[in-house]
Design a protein around this motif. Structure first.
Motif, mmCIF file in Angstrom:
data_model
loop_
_atom_site.group_PDB
_atom_site.id
_atom_site.type_symbol
_atom_site.label_atom_id
_atom_site.label_comp_id
_atom_site.label_asym_id
_atom_site.label_seq_id
_atom_site.Cartn_x
_atom_site.Cartn_y
_atom_site.Cartn_z
ATOM 1 N N PHE A 110 -61.840 68.227 -73.787
ATOM 2 C CA PHE A 110 -60.971 68.826 -74.795
ATOM 3 C C PHE A 110 -61.676 69.040 -76.137
ATOM 4 O O PHE A 110 -61.851 70.165 -76.592
ATOM 5 C CB PHE A 110 -59.720 67.958 -74.975
ATOM 6 N N PHE A 111 -62.098 67.947 -76.757
ATOM 7 C CA PHE A 111 -62.682 68.069 -78.098
ATOM 8 C C PHE A 111 -64.084 68.679 -78.044
ATOM 9 O O PHE A 111 -64.385 69.621 -78.776
ATOM 10 C CB PHE A 111 -62.741 66.695 -78.787
ATOM 11 N N VAL A 112 -64.927 68.143 -77.155
ATOM 12 C CA VAL A 112 -66.326 68.575 -77.145
ATOM 13 C C VAL A 112 -66.458 70.006 -76.642
ATOM 14 O O VAL A 112 -67.098 70.851 -77.279
ATOM 15 C CB VAL A 112 -67.189 67.622 -76.281
ATOM 16 N N ILE A 113 -65.821 70.319 -75.497
ATOM 17 C CA ILE A 113 -66.000 71.634 -74.887
ATOM 18 C C ILE A 113 -64.922 72.622 -75.320
ATOM 19 O O ILE A 113 -65.206 73.656 -75.929
ATOM 20 C CB ILE A 113 -65.985 71.518 -73.339
ATOM 21 N N PHE A 114 -63.655 72.305 -75.043
ATOM 22 C CA PHE A 114 -62.563 73.254 -75.234
ATOM 23 C C PHE A 114 -62.405 73.638 -76.706
ATOM 24 O O PHE A 114 -62.298 74.819 -77.048
ATOM 25 C CB PHE A 114 -61.256 72.667 -74.698
ATOM 26 N N LEU A 115 -62.396 72.657 -77.599
ATOM 27 C CA LEU A 115 -62.261 72.958 -79.024
ATOM 28 C C LEU A 115 -63.624 73.214 -79.680
ATOM 29 O O LEU A 115 -63.695 73.530 -80.863
ATOM 30 C CB LEU A 115 -61.539 71.824 -79.759
ATOM 31 N N GLY A 116 -64.686 73.077 -78.925
ATOM 32 C CA GLY A 116 -66.018 73.431 -79.416
ATOM 33 C C GLY A 116 -66.552 72.527 -80.519
ATOM 34 O O GLY A 116 -67.370 72.936 -81.327
ATOM 35 N N MET A 117 -66.095 71.285 -80.574
ATOM 36 C CA MET A 117 -66.576 70.387 -81.632
ATOM 37 C C MET A 117 -67.928 69.766 -81.285
ATOM 38 O O MET A 117 -68.563 69.163 -82.145
ATOM 39 C CB MET A 117 -65.565 69.265 -81.866
ATOM 40 N N GLY A 118 -68.336 69.903 -80.031
ATOM 41 C CA GLY A 118 -69.625 69.346 -79.623
ATOM 42 C C GLY A 118 -69.601 67.836 -79.636
ATOM 43 O O GLY A 118 -68.580 67.211 -79.939
ATOM 44 N N TRP A 119 -70.751 67.222 -79.258
ATOM 45 C CA TRP A 119 -70.880 65.777 -79.380
ATOM 46 C C TRP A 119 -70.945 65.447 -80.854
ATOM 47 O O TRP A 119 -71.928 65.778 -81.515
ATOM 48 C CB TRP A 119 -72.153 65.305 -78.678
ATOM 49 N N SER A 120 -69.916 64.834 -81.375
ATOM 50 C CA SER A 120 -69.877 64.657 -82.821
ATOM 51 C C SER A 120 -69.002 63.491 -83.228
ATOM 52 O O SER A 120 -68.229 62.950 -82.437
ATOM 53 C CB SER A 120 -69.337 65.926 -83.480
ATOM 54 N N VAL A 121 -69.143 63.123 -84.503
ATOM 55 C CA VAL A 121 -68.327 62.070 -85.091
ATOM 56 C C VAL A 121 -66.848 62.414 -84.942
ATOM 57 O O VAL A 121 -66.038 61.560 -84.579
ATOM 58 C CB VAL A 121 -68.682 61.909 -86.586
ATOM 59 N N ILE A 122 -66.499 63.674 -85.175
ATOM 60 C CA ILE A 122 -65.087 64.045 -85.160
ATOM 61 C C ILE A 122 -64.512 63.986 -83.739
ATOM 62 O O ILE A 122 -63.387 63.509 -83.538
ATOM 63 C CB ILE A 122 -64.858 65.434 -85.832
ATOM 64 N N SER A 123 -65.291 64.435 -82.736
ATOM 65 C CA SER A 123 -64.806 64.337 -81.347
ATOM 66 C C SER A 123 -64.537 62.886 -80.982
ATOM 67 O O SER A 123 -63.501 62.548 -80.399
ATOM 68 C CB SER A 123 -65.839 64.889 -80.361
ATOM 69 N N GLY A 124 -65.494 62.020 -81.339
ATOM 70 C CA GLY A 124 -65.346 60.600 -81.033
ATOM 71 C C GLY A 124 -64.212 59.982 -81.812
ATOM 72 O O GLY A 124 -63.434 59.188 -81.277
ATOM 73 N N GLY A 125 -64.096 60.350 -83.094
ATOM 74 C CA GLY A 125 -63.042 59.790 -83.941
ATOM 75 C C GLY A 125 -61.660 60.139 -83.422
ATOM 76 O O GLY A 125 -60.766 59.288 -83.368
ATOM 77 N N LEU A 126 -61.482 61.400 -83.020
ATOM 78 C CA LEU A 126 -60.184 61.821 -82.504
ATOM 79 C C LEU A 126 -59.855 61.102 -81.195
ATOM 80 O O LEU A 126 -58.715 60.673 -80.971
ATOM 81 C CB LEU A 126 -60.170 63.343 -82.289
ATOM 82 N N THR A 127 -60.867 60.971 -80.329
ATOM 83 C CA THR A 127 -60.647 60.255 -79.071
ATOM 84 C C THR A 127 -60.256 58.806 -79.343
ATOM 85 O O THR A 127 -59.306 58.283 -78.762
ATOM 86 C CB THR A 127 -61.929 60.295 -78.201
ATOM 87 N N LEU A 128 -60.999 58.175 -80.269
ATOM 88 C CA LEU A 128 -60.694 56.786 -80.632
ATOM 89 C C LEU A 128 -59.292 56.653 -81.203
ATOM 90 O O LEU A 128 -58.582 55.689 -80.917
ATOM 91 C CB LEU A 128 -61.681 56.294 -81.692
ATOM 92 N N ALA A 129 -58.896 57.632 -82.013
ATOM 93 C CA ALA A 129 -57.568 57.582 -82.630
ATOM 94 C C ALA A 129 -56.493 57.492 -81.551
ATOM 95 O O ALA A 129 -55.545 56.713 -81.658
ATOM 96 C CB ALA A 129 -57.352 58.811 -83.501
ATOM 97 N N MET A 130 -56.666 58.267 -80.483
ATOM 98 C CA MET A 130 -55.698 58.221 -79.390
ATOM 99 C C MET A 130 -55.709 56.850 -78.721
ATOM 100 O O MET A 130 -54.675 56.326 -78.314
ATOM 101 C CB MET A 130 -56.021 59.298 -78.343
ATOM 102 N N MET A 131 -56.911 56.261 -78.618
ATOM 103 C CA MET A 131 -57.023 54.982 -77.919
ATOM 104 C C MET A 131 -56.390 53.833 -78.689
ATOM 105 O O MET A 131 -55.838 52.921 -78.085
ATOM 106 C CB MET A 131 -58.494 54.653 -77.655
ATOM 107 N N VAL A 132 -56.524 53.849 -80.012
ATOM 108 C CA VAL A 132 -56.018 52.700 -80.778
ATOM 109 C C VAL A 132 -54.570 52.904 -81.224
ATOM 110 O O VAL A 132 -53.940 51.977 -81.729
ATOM 111 C CB VAL A 132 -56.891 52.368 -82.022
ATOM 112 N N LEU A 133 -54.044 54.106 -81.028
ATOM 113 C CA LEU A 133 -52.675 54.396 -81.464
ATOM 114 C C LEU A 133 -51.645 53.376 -80.934
ATOM 115 O O LEU A 133 -50.872 52.827 -81.729
ATOM 116 C CB LEU A 133 -52.303 55.828 -81.056
ATOM 117 N N PRO A 134 -51.637 53.079 -79.619
ATOM 118 C CA PRO A 134 -50.634 52.127 -79.126
ATOM 119 C C PRO A 134 -50.736 50.748 -79.791
ATOM 120 O O PRO A 134 -49.711 50.132 -80.091
ATOM 121 C CB PRO A 134 -50.941 52.025 -77.628
ATOM 122 N N THR A 135 -51.967 50.274 -80.044
ATOM 123 C CA THR A 135 -52.154 48.984 -80.714
ATOM 124 C C THR A 135 -51.467 48.990 -82.079
ATOM 125 O O THR A 135 -50.760 48.052 -82.450
ATOM 126 C CB THR A 135 -53.662 48.704 -80.928
#
Lengths: 295, 284
Positions: B129-154
């Motif tokens: 999604f972030f890296v390919i579909f939205l074209g953000m590439g391997w990046s801080v923002i792709s990782g940050g957004l993914t992490l945000a989803m992971m820690v949201l339930p906590t």
């Protein structure tokens, strides 16, 4: 002022459904990326194929399923009795002030990153297996794999990693058993042990069960720890000292250098993993809900 | 049977029962101490100023982990910054706005489900999604957004727990003084929940720092100091994995692992301290 409040309410509602949107997006993109190749290859061939050799176009994931299953079952055999024992110890035996310290230790165990567990397994557990377990095993089976990277290593590390899940949920459900149950049992002349075994644990059964299911989901989904210690050989294991590759480990390891088709296949592996874990989670959630209803 | 014999059997059973439970609990504690002790003892002596402030050389075989520390801060920071407002707002919805019904049950259900999704699946998703579909590439923002989803339930869970402890009378008092619902939430309820929210935040940070599988697939593994959100970088957990799996340097691997363990200890200690303080001040 009224419209301002209404707007805020909308923003808050949107935040609340963000998790639901996330689950939807994850499901959609995992399936979108993996389903075409899965259907093209054939679901049956994919799941029951015994050769995993992506560079030759062989995408049978049975060895990976066997790898994941063997270390998961192994981890449950070690982790479940230990976890329940710790939960009973925490809820019924330990004094309040010590229970707090013990609980904190279990939380620490949950906080250690999985890659650290993997590293610990690599530098401590695997040499230990080679040193102490291998000679015993070799006595019976001289042909056994000698590297130490094995089902056993994966199972032991995973058992430690799923302990916190099992302990905290089981402890909660044992503590949630109405005190009258306990009093009645003691009043009938049962001692503490009989009360724990015959009354408290059976009454907390569904909570304990869902803790085991969640722990199992965690074991199946665990990646980095397993990747460092199981040897990553896509073969159906014959003994507990055989190296195995898991569904998760294969995705993590091969994604980096995979060709586009190979990547899609790894997404298809992701679909299998995702479906299994979803089923486990839903069962666990539903049974937790049932306890809530009973209490 | 002879009653004395029966009593002896009962006694033996009792001893065996408590013995086994005590043994297993002690084993658990021992394993924890061994893991933490072993890694700290072997790694602590290799953590020095040079290790913390120099950039890695020769793929991390020499030098320090400065760029990796910066990368970890960047990715974790972005993830937490995105997840925190959403998580708090979601918790506010559940405790203050939601009326019990099928819809709310479903939203709650999916929040729990999100918590159970393994990190490698988040990684695959983030990559697609972030890296390919939205074209953000391997990046801080792709990782940050993914992490945000992971820690949201906590975050949602921790905030909701502490919102629930605010007495109903506070809400009634505030509303009866003419405050609107939002004024009540920001002026009365949230200030009461600061420690609880902070605990959730700290635990979320802990989870984010330790994360590796999802980060590897979304942030990549560049060893340079990231200068923008769209740069690839490497976090400490990913660095540890690379060092361990490639056997580059025993010393640096232990040092990185020890640093990670130290952070985990500090984070859990802080969370525990704050939440026990919260328990103490609940009476006022």
């Amino acid at each position: 002022m009224k419209t301002y409040e209404k707007a805020i309410e909308k923003v808050i509602l949107l935040s609340a459904i963000m998790a639901t949107i996330s689950v939807g997006l994850i499901t959609f993109f995992i399936f979108r990326s993996g389903l075409p190749v899965l259907l093209e290859y054939g679901i049956i061939d994919f799941i029951f194929g015994t050769t995993w050799s992506p560079t030759n176009g062989d995408y049978g994931i049975l060895p990976l399923i066997a790898g994941t299953l063997s270390i998961t079952i192994g981890s449950l055999i070690i982790g479940v009795p230990t976890g329940i024992a710790c939960a009973v110890f925490l809820a019924e035996i330990l004094q309040k002030k010590w229970a707090k310290a013990f609980k904190f230790s279990i939380e620490l165990l949950a906080g250690i990153p999985s890659v650290v567990y993997g590293f610990f397994g690599l530098v401590v557990l695997i040499p230990a297996i080679r040193e102490y377990i291998l000679p015993i095993y070799q006595f019976f089976d001289p042909e056994v794999s000698q590297t130490g990277f094995s089902v056993l290593a994966g199972a032991v590390i995973l058992a430690i990693m799923i302990l916190p899940t099992i302990v905290s949920m089981s402890e909660n459900s044992i503590a949630a058993v109405p005190v009258e149950f306990k009093e009645a049992s003691l009043a009938l002349g049962a001692n503490k042990m009989e009360t724990i075994v015959r009354v408290l644990i059976p009454a907390a059964k569904s909570g304990i069960l869902s803790s085991i299911i969640l722990g199992m989901g965690r074991a199946i989904g665990e990646t980095m720890a397993v990747l460092l210690i199981t040897g990553n050989m896509a073969k159906i294991p014959g003994t507990i000292l055989d190296p195995v590759a898991t569904l998760t480990g294969t995705i993590a390891m091969e994604m980096g250098y995979a060709s586009p088709t190979h990547q899609q296949v790894l997404f298809a592996v992701g679909i299998v993993l995702f479906v299994v874990i979803m089923i486990l989670n839903i069962i666990a959630q539903l049974s937790v809900r049932k306890i809530g209803g009973n209490a | 049977m002879d009653p004395r014999k029966l009593r002896n059997i009962k006694k033996a059973k009792n001893i065996a029962f408590y013995g086994i439970i005590g043994l297993l609990a002690a084993a658990t504690l021992t394993v924890l101490i061994i893991i933490i002790g072993y890694i700290l003892l072997n790694g602590f002596s290799h953590i020095d100023v040079e290790f913390l402030t120099q950039e890695p050389r020769k793929m991390g075989k020499e030098g320090g982990i400065f760029s990796v520390i910066i990368g970890t801060l960047y990715v974790t920071g972005v993830g937490i910054l995105i997840a925190t407002p959403i998580g708090i707002a979601a918790a506010i919805y559940f405790t203050e706005y939601a009326k019990e019904g099928k819809g709310v049950i479903l939203i709650r259900f999916f929040t729990e489900i999100l918590a159970g999704i393994p990190s490698i699946i988040f990684g695959l998703f983030g990559f697609a999604f972030f890296v390919i579909f939205l074209g953000m590439g391997w990046s801080v923002i792709s990782g940050g957004l993914t992490l945000a989803m992971m820690v949201l339930p906590t975050l949602v869970r921790a905030t909701e727990e502490s919102l629930k402890t605010v007495p109903m009378s506070y809400r009634e008092g505030s509303l009866s003084l003419g405050a609107t619902k939002w004024q009540m939430i920001t002026g009365v309820i949230l200030p009461c929940c600061k420690p609880g929210i902070l605990t959730g935040l700290i635990l979320g940070i802990g989870r984010a720092i330790g994360e590796s599988a999802a980060i590897m697939l979304t942030v990549g593994g560049s060893l340079r100091v990231p200068t923008s959100l769209f740069d690839s970088t490497r976090t400490m957990a990913v660095h540890l994995y690379t060092l361990a799996s490639e056997g580059l340097s025993q010393e640096k691997t232990y040092a990185t692992a020890a640093l990670l363990i130290l952070i985990v200890l500090v984070i859990n200690g802080a969370a525990n301290l704050i939440s026990s303080k919260l328990g103490g001040s609940n009476g006022n």
